[in-house]
Design a protein around this motif. Structure first.
Motif, short mmCIF file in Angstrom:
data_model
loop_
_atom_site.label_atom_id
_atom_site.label_comp_id
_atom_site.label_asym_id
_atom_site.label_seq_id
_atom_site.Cartn_x
_atom_site.Cartn_y
_atom_site.Cartn_z
N MET A 136 0.83 -1.20 0.00
CA MET A 136 0.00 0.00 0.00
C MET A 136 0.87 1.26 0.00
SD MET A 136 -3.48 0.71 1.14
CE MET A 136 -4.24 2.24 1.42
N ALA A 137 2.00 1.23 0.72
CA ALA A 137 2.88 2.39 0.76
C ALA A 137 3.44 2.70 -0.62
CB ALA A 137 4.01 2.17 1.77
N ASP A 138 3.77 1.64 -1.38
CA ASP A 138 4.27 1.84 -2.74
C ASP A 138 3.22 2.52 -3.61
OD1 ASP A 138 6.72 0.73 -2.14
OD2 ASP A 138 6.22 -1.26 -2.91
N GLU A 139 1.95 2.11 -3.46
CA GLU A 139 0.87 2.73 -4.23
C GLU A 139 0.73 4.20 -3.86
OE1 GLU A 139 -2.87 0.64 -4.17
OE2 GLU A 139 -1.83 -1.29 -4.26
N ALA A 140 0.82 4.50 -2.56
CA ALA A 140 0.70 5.89 -2.10
C ALA A 140 1.86 6.73 -2.63
CB ALA A 140 0.64 5.95 -0.58
N ASP A 141 3.06 6.15 -2.62
CA ASP A 141 4.23 6.87 -3.15
C ASP A 141 4.06 7.14 -4.64
OD1 ASP A 141 5.38 6.88 -0.66
OD2 ASP A 141 6.72 5.19 -1.07
N GLU A 142 3.56 6.12 -5.37
CA GLU A 142 3.35 6.27 -6.81
C GLU A 142 2.30 7.34 -7.08
OE1 GLU A 142 1.52 3.59 -10.37
OE2 GLU A 142 2.98 2.61 -9.08
N LEU A 143 1.22 7.32 -6.32
CA LEU A 143 0.18 8.31 -6.47
C LEU A 143 0.72 9.71 -6.18
CD1 LEU A 143 -2.74 9.10 -7.00
CD2 LEU A 143 -3.23 8.62 -4.60
N ALA A 144 1.50 9.82 -5.13
CA ALA A 144 2.07 11.12 -4.79
C ALA A 144 2.96 11.62 -5.93
CB ALA A 144 2.87 11.02 -3.49
N GLU A 145 3.73 10.75 -6.54
CA GLU A 145 4.59 11.14 -7.65
C GLU A 145 3.75 11.55 -8.86
OE1 GLU A 145 7.86 11.79 -7.87
OE2 GLU A 145 7.78 11.49 -5.71
N GLU A 146 2.70 10.81 -9.15
CA GLU A 146 1.83 11.17 -10.27
C GLU A 146 1.18 12.53 -10.03
OE1 GLU A 146 -0.90 7.93 -10.58
OE2 GLU A 146 0.55 6.63 -11.58
N THR A 147 0.74 12.76 -8.81
CA THR A 147 0.12 14.04 -8.45
C THR A 147 1.12 15.17 -8.60
OG1 THR A 147 -1.35 12.89 -6.92
CG2 THR A 147 -1.12 15.26 -6.63
N LYS A 148 2.33 14.95 -8.12
CA LYS A 148 3.38 15.98 -8.25
C LYS A 148 3.65 16.29 -9.72
CE LYS A 148 5.78 14.91 -3.96
NZ LYS A 148 6.99 14.29 -3.36
N THR A 149 3.68 15.26 -10.55
CA THR A 149 3.93 15.45 -11.97
C THR A 149 2.84 16.31 -12.60
OG1 THR A 149 5.08 13.33 -12.12
CG2 THR A 149 4.24 14.25 -14.18
N VAL A 150 1.57 16.03 -12.26
CA VAL A 150 0.46 16.80 -12.80
C VAL A 150 0.55 18.26 -12.34
CG1 VAL A 150 -2.05 17.11 -12.72
CG2 VAL A 150 -1.08 14.82 -13.05
N ILE A 151 0.81 18.46 -11.07
CA ILE A 151 0.90 19.82 -10.52
C ILE A 151 2.04 20.59 -11.17
CG2 ILE A 151 1.39 21.16 -8.44
CD1 ILE A 151 -0.30 19.01 -6.92
N GLU A 152 3.16 19.95 -11.34
CA GLU A 152 4.29 20.61 -11.99
C GLU A 152 3.95 20.98 -13.43
OE1 GLU A 152 7.11 21.82 -10.67
OE2 GLU A 152 6.22 21.19 -8.77
N ALA A 153 3.24 20.10 -14.13
CA ALA A 153 2.83 20.40 -15.51
C ALA A 153 1.89 21.60 -15.54
CB ALA A 153 2.17 19.18 -16.14
N LEU A 154 0.98 21.68 -14.57
CA LEU A 154 0.06 22.82 -14.52
C LEU A 154 0.82 24.11 -14.21
CD1 LEU A 154 -2.93 21.16 -12.64
CD2 LEU A 154 -2.84 21.83 -15.06
N LYS A 155 1.79 24.03 -13.32
CA LYS A 155 2.60 25.22 -13.02
C LYS A 155 3.37 25.67 -14.26
CE LYS A 155 3.40 24.38 -8.11
NZ LYS A 155 4.41 23.99 -7.09
N ALA A 156 3.92 24.71 -14.98
CA ALA A 156 4.67 25.04 -16.20
C ALA A 156 3.76 25.69 -17.24
CB ALA A 156 5.33 23.79 -16.77
N MET A 157 2.53 25.23 -17.30
CA MET A 157 1.58 25.79 -18.25
C MET A 157 1.36 27.28 -17.97
SD MET A 157 -2.44 24.93 -18.68
CE MET A 157 -2.71 25.57 -17.04
N THR A 158 1.27 27.65 -16.70
CA THR A 158 1.02 29.05 -16.35
C THR A 158 2.24 29.92 -16.61
OG1 THR A 158 1.64 28.77 -14.03
CG2 THR A 158 -0.68 28.42 -14.60
N GLU A 159 3.37 29.30 -16.90
CA GLU A 159 4.59 30.05 -17.17
C GLU A 159 4.92 30.13 -18.66
OE1 GLU A 159 7.42 28.02 -14.71
OE2 GLU A 159 6.45 28.70 -12.87
N ILE A 160 4.02 29.67 -19.51
CA ILE A 160 4.23 29.76 -20.95
C ILE A 160 4.35 31.24 -21.31
CG2 ILE A 160 3.20 29.37 -23.23
CD1 ILE A 160 1.82 26.88 -22.00
#
Length: 109
Positions: A1-25
């Protein structure tokens, strides 16, 4: 379960970083177009996402999980968990302030 939570956290971070990058276009038109695409996507998928989140909340409540524990698990406030359980999906400002009037009985005309 911890591995799934870590993976989810990484996926979430990736999405958030992509959204931040979008606002910096730099190109404002390209930035506006990107924002439009994201908002359209979110509008389309938000109802289903809310349903899935509510299902989890209801399942956890059925297992007698406390509101505070659920809030911590899904990273929202206690009040948000209570609203989700009641079926409220949006901001309080979008909810009716009073119950709609009962329909009038038919008249004999």
């Amino acid at each position: 379960m911890a591995d799934e939570a870590d993976e989810l956290a990484e996926e979430t971070k990736t999405v958030i970083e992509a959204l931040k990058a979008m606002t910096e276009i730099e190109d404002e038109v390209a930035r506006a177009a990107a924002i439009s695409e994201v908002l359209t996507y979110v509008d389309k998928h938000a109802p289903d996402w809310r349903d899935k989140r509510r299902e989890v909340v209801l399942n956890l409540r059925a297992q007698n999980t406390s509101y505070r524990t659920i809030a911590k698990m899904i990273k929202v406030s206690l009040g948000t968990v209570q609203s989700i359980e009641r079926g409220h999906a949006g901001a309080w400002g979008t909810k009716p302030r009073k119950k709609p009037a009962a329909p009038e009985p038919p008249t004999d005309e």
